[in-house]
Design an enzyme around this catalytic site. Sequence first.
Site, short mmCIF file in Angstrom:
data_model
loop_
_atom_site.label_atom_id
_atom_site.label_comp_id
_atom_site.label_asym_id
_atom_site.label_seq_id
_atom_site.Cartn_x
_atom_site.Cartn_y
_atom_site.Cartn_z
N ASP A 156 0.84 -1.20 0.00
CA ASP A 156 0.00 0.00 0.00
C ASP A 156 0.87 1.24 0.00
O ASP A 156 1.60 1.48 0.97
CB ASP A 156 -0.88 0.02 1.25
CG ASP A 156 -2.00 -1.01 1.16
OD1 ASP A 156 -2.11 -1.85 2.06
OD2 ASP A 156 -2.74 -0.97 0.16
N GLY A 159 -6.11 -2.16 9.88
CA GLY A 159 -6.78 -2.43 11.16
C GLY A 159 -8.09 -1.71 11.37
O GLY A 159 -8.57 -1.62 12.50
N ASP A 189 -10.54 -4.92 -0.01
CA ASP A 189 -9.41 -4.56 0.85
C ASP A 189 -9.89 -3.65 1.97
O ASP A 189 -10.42 -2.58 1.74
CB ASP A 189 -8.39 -3.82 -0.03
CG ASP A 189 -7.21 -3.28 0.73
OD1 ASP A 189 -6.30 -2.73 0.10
OD2 ASP A 189 -7.20 -3.40 1.97
N GLY A 213 -10.37 -4.40 6.50
CA GLY A 213 -11.18 -5.04 7.54
C GLY A 213 -11.58 -6.46 7.21
O GLY A 213 -12.57 -6.98 7.71
C1 DX5 Z 1 -6.04 0.90 3.70
C2 DX5 Z 1 -5.19 -0.31 3.38
C3 DX5 Z 1 -5.64 -1.47 4.25
C4 DX5 Z 1 -4.75 -2.67 4.14
C5 DX5 Z 1 -5.44 -3.88 4.74
O1 DX5 Z 1 -5.64 1.98 2.94
O2 DX5 Z 1 -5.31 -0.61 1.99
O3 DX5 Z 1 -6.94 -1.81 3.88
O4 DX5 Z 1 -4.39 -2.94 2.85
O5 DX5 Z 1 -5.59 -3.60 6.07
P1 DX5 Z 1 -6.51 -4.45 7.08
O6 DX5 Z 1 -6.68 -5.83 6.51
O7 DX5 Z 1 -5.69 -4.44 8.35
O8 DX5 Z 1 -7.79 -3.70 7.16
#
Ligand code: DX5
Length: 236
Positions: free
Chosen positions: A45, A155, A185, A187
């Site tokens: 990211d 998170g 992508d 949560g």
């Molecule tokens: C937000 C990121 C997150 C990440 C995944 O900009 O793109 O969504 O990739 O994070 P989790 O799985 O911890 O929500």
Amino acid sequence: MIKHNRFPEPDGKISVVPSVLSADFSCLKSQFAGFEKHADWIQVDVMDGHFVPNISFGPHIVKCIKKAFSLPVDVHLMVERPDRFIKSFFQAGADLITVHLESKCGIKECLKKIRSFNMKSGIALKPKTEINGIREFLPFMDLLLVMTVEPGFGGQEFVSGTLAKIDRGRKIIDKTGLKIWLQVDGGINAETGTAVLKKGADSLVVGNALFSSKNPVKLIKYLKNYRFGGSRASEQ
Ligand code: DX5
């Protein structure tokens, strides 16, 4: 020499994609050791502190990840001007680059430029962005990323209001007959993961739920082997 991987095409199977945003970079190799062979590719990211209120990684991190792991790398550009970074992330080893529909550049030009480097191309949508805006770009994209949180941080809580958009996205993609991943992508865990699979997602980006899990392999296998009772429709 940075190697490029052939990026997989949608094949009806579910891909699970660790997002390194939540990883502990002091021990990245050991964190992946348990589940690298079960993951399909890695997502990095990239954030510029303008398009989203956070700053994360540059091309050098992608270069290090390509040296450390054999998996393809998907770069999610959460930046105002993704057009300015396509070449440098290609040179760092990116195998797919996703740009935001909301960014300040010509989207079709961006997608064509990504493909001109033989990488796969994707469009990402923030939770509040209407999905119809992707229709004109479908022939130029290999992946649609429906963000299920406001981009910027790992998170966060899953935004359940995005489920209808995932369902719409599946219908739009299926109607084209094109090979386009429907990626989600934000949560994603065992519970939200099955909810988005029922709506037609076939690529799940997982950060916090994976890196904080005592048994990441069990989570990956659960999501990849999830089977619907009947058809997706009957699950709705
Ligand atoms: C937000 C990121 C997150 C990440 C995944 O900009 O793109 O969504 O990739 O994070 P989790 O799985 O911890 O929500």
